[in-house]
Write an enzyme that holds these catalytic residues in place. Structure first.
Site, mmCIF file in Angstrom:
data_model
loop_
_atom_site.group_PDB
_atom_site.id
_atom_site.type_symbol
_atom_site.label_atom_id
_atom_site.label_comp_id
_atom_site.label_asym_id
_atom_site.label_seq_id
_atom_site.Cartn_x
_atom_site.Cartn_y
_atom_site.Cartn_z
ATOM 1 N N ASP A 34 -4.361 1.350 -11.881
ATOM 2 C CA ASP A 34 -3.782 2.315 -10.700
ATOM 3 C C ASP A 34 -3.867 3.673 -11.265
ATOM 4 O O ASP A 34 -3.420 3.878 -12.556
ATOM 5 C CB ASP A 34 -2.492 1.890 -10.175
ATOM 6 C CG ASP A 34 -2.326 2.556 -8.900
ATOM 7 O OD1 ASP A 34 -3.293 3.182 -8.275
ATOM 8 O OD2 ASP A 34 -1.223 2.650 -8.276
ATOM 9 N N HIS A 51 -12.486 7.419 -10.889
ATOM 10 C CA HIS A 51 -13.044 6.044 -10.890
ATOM 11 C C HIS A 51 -14.039 5.917 -12.044
ATOM 12 O O HIS A 51 -13.925 4.924 -12.637
ATOM 13 C CB HIS A 51 -13.675 5.649 -9.414
ATOM 14 C CG HIS A 51 -12.823 5.655 -8.395
ATOM 15 N ND1 HIS A 51 -11.430 5.024 -8.486
ATOM 16 C CD2 HIS A 51 -12.620 6.109 -7.107
ATOM 17 C CE1 HIS A 51 -10.786 5.363 -7.217
ATOM 18 N NE2 HIS A 51 -11.226 5.944 -6.631
ATOM 19 N N LEU A 145 -13.535 -14.067 -24.516
ATOM 20 C CA LEU A 145 -12.602 -13.674 -23.431
ATOM 21 C C LEU A 145 -13.199 -13.949 -22.104
ATOM 22 O O LEU A 145 -14.200 -13.657 -21.949
ATOM 23 C CB LEU A 145 -12.064 -11.998 -23.593
ATOM 24 C CG LEU A 145 -11.565 -11.367 -22.528
ATOM 25 C CD1 LEU A 145 -10.010 -11.776 -22.794
ATOM 26 C CD2 LEU A 145 -11.683 -9.801 -22.769
#
Ligand code: IPE
Ligand code: IPE
Ligand code: MG
Length: 266
Positions: A34, A51, A145
């Site tokens: 965020d 962004h 991962l």
């Protein structure tokens, strides 16, 4: 040994060596990324610039998670509620996601990262769904991962979808409603193989869940970080993991059971 791809290398080669963490890392870390908009606005830039910068931050955090030994990293990229944003911002994000997948997936694949997508197809541009599915296929056999991208994801929608499929299977007779338990419900989630979340991180100083992984976070530890997401990097991740390591996770029981006093034994 695979040569590091340029987009995988650390942001700064002068970073001090990381301090040892002192205990086993969390297996599954979930992050609400965020603060992109505030990061951009505070610099007099359009929200879109935040962004774009946020995508670079994610790459550093993915590399940091692999370094730390985290097995599963789930990130909130676009929520079902984010459709309420202005159309231009929505469009920008959809294009950013599509291009990001195309340009980053080979490097991530080369590092053994398995990419998963959690979310709904509805409303997403078909070209983005194609890229998400192609990325999942490309990396399906990787054992490093696992990076789960929550894109057009809402936890309530996930649970409603699960409830609907459970009801359908019960009606069809392939599921015994009387025998339903939490393990069965978990099998109906978007990615049933992901373990429960150990550590939940949210950036930008906000302290709310925003409809993210409600089921999977039943026993997560929460760490809230003031840094805006584009400023967040692997050092913030390490600090959050260190905070996690100092927590006492009791799961409803006690670590140090004392014998009951005689009077309480009944
Ligand atoms: C998170 O940053 C990115 C998405 C929700 C896609 P925000 O865009 O929510 O940034 P703020 O909260 O407005 O600063
Ligand atoms: C949550 O952030 C969703 C993502 C990070 C993708 P938001 O900024 O959209 O959430 P609210 O509005 O603070 O709840
Ligand atoms: Mg926000």
């Amino acid at each position: 040994m695979v040569a590091p791809h340029p987009s995988w290398t650390p942001r700064s080669s002068v970073d001090p060596p990381a301090a040892p963490l002192g205990s086993a890392p969390p297996r599954h870390v979930a992050i609400v990324m965020d603060g992109n908009g505030r990061w951009a606005t505070s610099r007099g830039l359009p929200r879109a610039a935040g962004h774009t910068a946020g995508e670079r931050a994610l790459l550093d955090v993915v590399a940091g998670a692999a370094e730390i030994g985290i097995r599963y990293l789930t990130v909130f990229a676009f929520s079902t509620e984010n459709w309420n944003r202005p159309p231009a911002e929505r469009r920008f994000l959809m294009t950013l996601f599509r291009r990001g997948l195309r340009t980053r997936r080979d490097a991530l694949h080369a590092h053994g990262v398995r990419i998963r997508w959690l979310g709904q197809h509805s409303k997403l541009p078909p070209q983005l769904v194609t890229e998400l599915e192609a990325t999942e296929r490309l990396t399906a056999g990787n054992t490093g991962l696992t990076l789960a991208l929550c894109l057009n994801y809402g936890s309530r929608s996930e649970l409603v979808d699960a409830a609907r499929r459970i009801a359908e299977d019960a009606t069809a007779g392939s599921l015994d409603a009387a025998a339903l338990d939490s393990q069965t419900v978990a099998r109906y989630l978007y990615a049933p193989d992901l373990p429960d979340v150990d550590l939940f991180i949210r950036s930008a100083g906000e302290q709310r869940v925003s409809n993210f992984l409600l089921w999977q976070c039943a026993y997560a530890e929460f760490v809230f970080v003031d840094a805006l997401w584009p400023d967040f990097n692997r050092r913030h991740l390490r600090q959050a993991v260190a905070a996690y390591a100092s927590r006492n996770r009791t799961f409803g029981t006690v670590n140090d059971p004392q014998p009951l006093p005689r009077a309480a034994r009944g």
